[in-house]
Structure formats: C-alpha cells, structure tokens
Scaffold this motif. Sequence first.
Motif, PDB file in Angstrom:
ATOM      1  N   ALA A  37       0.970  -1.318  -0.216  1.00  0.00           N
ATOM      2  CA  ALA A  37       0.292   0.128   0.049  1.00  0.00           C
ATOM      3  C   ALA A  37       0.940   1.347  -0.051  1.00  0.00           C
ATOM      4  CB  ALA A  37      -0.932   0.047   1.363  1.00  0.00           C
ATOM      5  N   ALA A  51      -6.086  -5.344  -4.571  1.00  0.00           N
ATOM      6  CA  ALA A  51      -5.972  -5.602  -3.260  1.00  0.00           C
ATOM      7  C   ALA A  51      -5.879  -7.269  -3.450  1.00  0.00           C
ATOM      8  CB  ALA A  51      -7.176  -5.307  -2.401  1.00  0.00           C
ATOM      9  N   LEU A 120      -7.049  -2.754   2.386  1.00  0.00           N
ATOM     10  CA  LEU A 120      -6.641  -2.389   0.870  1.00  0.00           C
ATOM     11  C   LEU A 120      -8.018  -1.878   0.315  1.00  0.00           C
ATOM     12  CD1 LEU A 120      -4.075  -5.268   0.271  1.00  0.00           C
ATOM     13  CD2 LEU A 120      -3.683  -2.922   0.855  1.00  0.00           C
TER      14      LEU A 120
END
Lengths: 221, 249
Positions: A37, A51, A120
Amino acid sequence: MNRFAAIIKRDLALAFRAGGGAVQGVIFFALTAVLFALAVGPSLSLLSKIAAPILWTGALLATQISLDQIWRADREDGSLDVLVETSDMLAVTALAKAIAHWLATALPLIIAAPLLGVLLNLPENVIAPLVLSLLIGTPGLSLIGCIAAALTVSLPRAHLLISIIVSPLYAPLLIFGAGAAMAEPGSAQVAANLMLLGATTLFAAIISPLASAAALRSNLD
Amino acid sequence: MVFFNDLANPVHFDRYTRWLFPAALGLAVLTGGAGLYFALFGSPADYQQGDSVRIMYVHVPAAWMAMACYSSMAIASVVGFIWKHPLADVAAKQTAPIGAGFTALALITGALWGKPMWGAWWVWDARLTSVLILFFLYLGYIALWRAIPDKARAARLAAILAIVGFVNVPIIKFSVDWWNSLHQPASIIRADGPSIDAAMLTPLFLMIAGYMSAYVAMLLASMKNELAARRLARLLSAGEEQMAGLVER
C-alpha cells in the motif's frame, strides 16, 4: 491414523506455543500488505483493483519464508531420524507434516485476509471468492513447499534456495488463485479458476508426499 | 539396456564419445550452416512480417530445445534415480546449463521479434510466461546442484526436483490452447498438417537438426569435462593423503 494425528498435534503445539513462528507469519503477511500500500500510494480506486493479487502474493510469500522450518527443527533435535526410521510409509508422515504446516501457517493467514482486505479497500463481494481461493490454494503451497524443504534439509541454511526452487512451481497456484479473486464476482470465471486451483492442489497432494519422502531418505543416507 | 549398462563404464563412454562427438559437431555445422543459408537467403520473406520473419529460424528451434532439454534432463534423472546410473546423473547435470542457454536464447530472440511485431519487448502472454518459468526451473535445478557438496546426494535430490518440475513442460506445450493469447498457436505439429509454407519449413527443420546436434556435441564435451574434473579431484585427494602419510612418517 493415531500416529498421523499425533504428528499434526505435536507440530501445532510447537508452532503456537512460545518460540513458535505461527504468529510471526501473520505479522509478516500484514506487513507485506502495508508495504504494498505504501508503494502503490493512497489511491483507493487503484488499491481496490489490486487488493486481491496483493493479498495472494503476500500469503504466498508468508508461506514461503516459513517453509524452511518444516523439517529443519526436527533434524536439529534428532526427531527427524526417529520419524524416518519408524515410518512404515514415510510419505504418509510427510503428508501429516504438510497438513500441520498448513494449519499452523496458512489458516491464520486466511483468517487475517478479510481484515487486511478492508485495509486495502477490497470490494466486499470479492471477500468470499478470495477467502475460498485461499482455502483451496494454500494447501498446495504447503504441499509443494514441503518438497523443497525436504530437498534442502541437510544444508546449513536454505531460505533463499527454497524460495528459488519453489517460486516457479507456485506459478499455477498463484495464477488460478488470484485469477479466481480477480474475475467478475459470481461469473463462471470464478468457478473455473477455483476448479483448476483445486486440481493443482490435489495434484500436489499426490506428488508432494512421495517426493518429500524420497528427498528425506536421500538426505539421511 | 546392454548399451546403457556398457555406458556406465567411463572408459567405454570415452570410446563412444571419440567418434560421436566429432560426428555430432560436424552434423551441427553442416545442418546449421545450410539452415542459416536457407533462412537468410533461400527462403521468402513473409507477406505481412517482411524480413523479420527470419528471426523465427533462430527462435523456434531454441524454444523447442528449451523444452527438449528439460525433457531429456527429466528422463536422465529418472534413469539416474532408479538404476543409480552414474552417467545418467552427469548427463542430467550437464544438460541443465545448456538447456538454460537455449531457454535464454528463445526468450531474447522472442523479445527481438516481439518488438517490431507486437510493439513490445515483453508481453505477459501464457506461453512467454511459461518459458520464463521454465528458465527459472533450470536455475533452481542448477542452484540445488551447486548447494550440495556431496555429489551422489546432490544427484539424487536434483533428480527429484527435475522430475517434480517436469510437470511444467506439458503445461507449456498446451498453454497456447488453454489460454487465448497473443502468441500464435502451434503451426507445425497439427492434426491437419503444418500451416506454414514448405519453403519456410526447409530452413526451419534444418535449423532444428542443427540445434539438436549442437546440443549432443555440447553435452558430450561437457560430460567429458565433468568426468575428467571428478577424476582429477579424486587423484588430487589421493595424492594429498599420500603426502600426509609421508609427513607423518
């Protein structure tokens, strides 16, 4: 069968009590998600697209770094010799070790995956296919990893070598696993990927115990 | 089987390689030379791709050999593992770097061909990806051999890895059919006959024959080197032991 359950029970106790590495695997998994991230940036729309593959790759890497311990700890305290000498079918023992590794390492990752998914910005309707694909695919990771760990058990340390050996063999599992989570939720693509993923894991379940047993015997001559 | 048992004796192996090596090398030069002539001058340019189609004559045989080498490595590994045939182990070990070389050649020529045709050096297409994975399988096999000091043990363990990795080779062969991809489908071995022109097939088959005999020649030469290196290591350690004995006396 008693022996089979006893091996699994013993390995789980070793993994979850003090000094065991089971919790460290989850922490590593969470950190890979965080690092990804940080590298990708805070764009939520981009994160939500990638993700699922990030989580699959993270689970794969977290499994990979724990493989070295499958046989090494047993070799260091001498119990590997006992396991090999007393096994009528070493392949069955190897299967028990792989299952124990999956329960100790992969299952906690799968439980943590939806939580990290929230972090995410994983779309909600993807959570189910992702968890399902991890449930079907991670046993394959443990099984194939068990071979590599058995091949390198006589070396002083083998983290890097295990990763080099195992990564190309993991490719189909990653493709089908991440493929199931990336496909349009509810479409036939999800089912097709999950089925191919299941086939790959089942194939590994046949190959792995035999290859691991052969590798252990070659390593202990 | 008698022939293979006979080969287990390194002296007999030396006797065979004495004529087999020059024969393979000569065949490689002849077919490779003729193949190159036909590939560069004696065959037509493609109506769409122009002259860049000629990369095919270097690329396709390399890709074939990448898979063929892995298959022969796996077969040699099976023979070495089951019958403990010492030369089969050496053959498997020495095939790996040659196969990795062919794989690298296939990847590089593929990239050179892909740039003008697809507009990119590399695309993540099914077949390219699986050849890249094959390359890493070779590297893993070589790394395992190098990591284990005891040769007999390394041979058995590497054989297990080669056999396990062998499941990848059929996946490469059929991946083009399984996944729809940018790479063109198989055009030579097909149920209804080859789909390329005969004028292009001549240089292609000549090049394949050239690559194969080059492989045989390189394999024999490197097996001979490996056997000589092992003999030398044995002699040196025997010499050291004798020297140590003299010092003690």
